[in-house]
Design a protein around this motif. Structure first.
Motif, PDB file in Angstrom:
ATOM      1  N   GLY A 190       4.674  14.401  14.750  1.00  0.00           N
ATOM      2  CA  GLY A 190       6.024  14.333  15.306  1.00  0.00           C
ATOM      3  C   GLY A 190       6.029  13.891  16.750  1.00  0.00           C
ATOM      4  O   GLY A 190       6.871  13.076  17.165  1.00  0.00           O
ATOM      5  N   GLU A 191       5.092  14.402  17.522  1.00  0.00           N
ATOM      6  CA  GLU A 191       5.023  14.039  18.932  1.00  0.00           C
ATOM      7  C   GLU A 191       4.652  12.564  19.123  1.00  0.00           C
ATOM      8  O   GLU A 191       5.223  11.871  19.955  1.00  0.00           O
ATOM      9  CB  GLU A 191       4.014  14.935  19.653  1.00  0.00           C
TER      10      GLU A 191
ATOM     11  N   ALA B 239       5.153  10.197  16.904  1.00  0.00           N
ATOM     12  CA  ALA B 239       6.298   9.425  16.431  1.00  0.00           C
ATOM     13  C   ALA B 239       7.354   9.295  17.524  1.00  0.00           C
ATOM     14  O   ALA B 239       7.899   8.202  17.742  1.00  0.00           O
ATOM     15  CB  ALA B 239       6.895  10.070  15.184  1.00  0.00           C
ATOM     16  N   THR B 240       7.610  10.374  18.222  1.00  0.00           N
ATOM     17  CA  THR B 240       8.566  10.332  19.328  1.00  0.00           C
ATOM     18  C   THR B 240       8.095   9.372  20.406  1.00  0.00           C
ATOM     19  O   THR B 240       8.876   8.559  20.911  1.00  0.00           O
ATOM     20  CB  THR B 240       8.772  11.743  19.917  1.00  0.00           C
ATOM     21  N   ALA B 241       6.816   9.441  20.754  1.00  0.00           N
ATOM     22  CA  ALA B 241       6.260   8.558  21.784  1.00  0.00           C
ATOM     23  C   ALA B 241       6.359   7.096  21.373  1.00  0.00           C
ATOM     24  O   ALA B 241       6.545   6.213  22.224  1.00  0.00           O
ATOM     25  CB  ALA B 241       4.805   8.929  22.065  1.00  0.00           C
TER      26      ALA B 241
ATOM     27  N   GLY C  71       8.651   5.923  19.245  1.00  0.00           N
ATOM     28  CA  GLY C  71      10.032   5.576  18.897  1.00  0.00           C
ATOM     29  C   GLY C  71      10.207   5.310  17.408  1.00  0.00           C
ATOM     30  O   GLY C  71      10.951   4.412  17.023  1.00  0.00           O
ATOM     31  N   THR C  72       9.518   6.094  16.598  1.00  0.00           N
ATOM     32  CA  THR C  72       9.575   5.929  15.152  1.00  0.00           C
ATOM     33  C   THR C  72       9.747   7.299  14.500  1.00  0.00           C
ATOM     34  O   THR C  72      10.002   8.279  15.183  1.00  0.00           O
ATOM     35  CB  THR C  72       8.290   5.204  14.656  1.00  0.00           C
ATOM     36  N   THR C  73       9.601   7.367  13.210  1.00  0.00           N
ATOM     37  CA  THR C  73       9.717   8.637  12.501  1.00  0.00           C
ATOM     38  C   THR C  73       8.329   9.129  12.100  1.00  0.00           C
ATOM     39  O   THR C  73       7.413   8.318  11.908  1.00  0.00           O
ATOM     40  CB  THR C  73      10.581   8.492  11.240  1.00  0.00           C
ATOM     41  N   PRO C  74       8.156  10.437  11.952  1.00  0.00           N
ATOM     42  CA  PRO C  74       6.840  10.971  11.593  1.00  0.00           C
ATOM     43  C   PRO C  74       6.261  10.385  10.305  1.00  0.00           C
ATOM     44  O   PRO C  74       5.063  10.151  10.213  1.00  0.00           O
ATOM     45  CB  PRO C  74       7.088  12.472  11.450  1.00  0.00           C
TER      46      PRO C  74
ATOM     47  N   ARG D  77       1.574   6.436  26.947  1.00  0.00           N
ATOM     48  CA  ARG D  77       2.131   7.295  25.898  1.00  0.00           C
ATOM     49  C   ARG D  77       1.141   8.388  25.501  1.00  0.00           C
ATOM     50  O   ARG D  77       1.524   9.521  25.239  1.00  0.00           O
ATOM     51  CB  ARG D  77       2.515   6.458  24.685  1.00  0.00           C
TER      52      ARG D  77
END
Length: 73
Positions: free
Chosen positions: A10-11, A13-15, A17-20, A38
């Motif tokens: 999850g982290e 993915a956030t970095a 800019g996408t989904t897990p 990142r």
């Protein structure tokens, strides 16, 4: 998938800019776009969770599976 790998996924993915679900745990994260800036943010998040890890530890093998093994070991 272990709990820590799920959190890391999850982290990352956030970095990125996408989904897990778009982050393969066996993929080289640099190939997915995780650059050094990142990665530093991800390292800070891991440290904030109480893990004793540094940038070099994660940069040596930039795969979530490897990170999970390192943090669980």
């Amino acid at each position: 998938m272990t709990e820590i790998i799920g959190e890391l996924r999850g982290e990352v993915a956030t970095a990125l800019g996408t989904t897990p679900d778009q982050v393969d745990t066996g993929a080289d994260l640099t190939d997915l776009g995780l650059d050094s800036v990142r990665l530093m943010g991800v390292v800070e998040g891991i440290i904030a969770r109480g893990y004793d890890v540094d940038y070099v530890d994660l940069a040596e093998d930039p795969r979530l599976d490897a990170w999970g093994a390192l943090l669980e070991g």
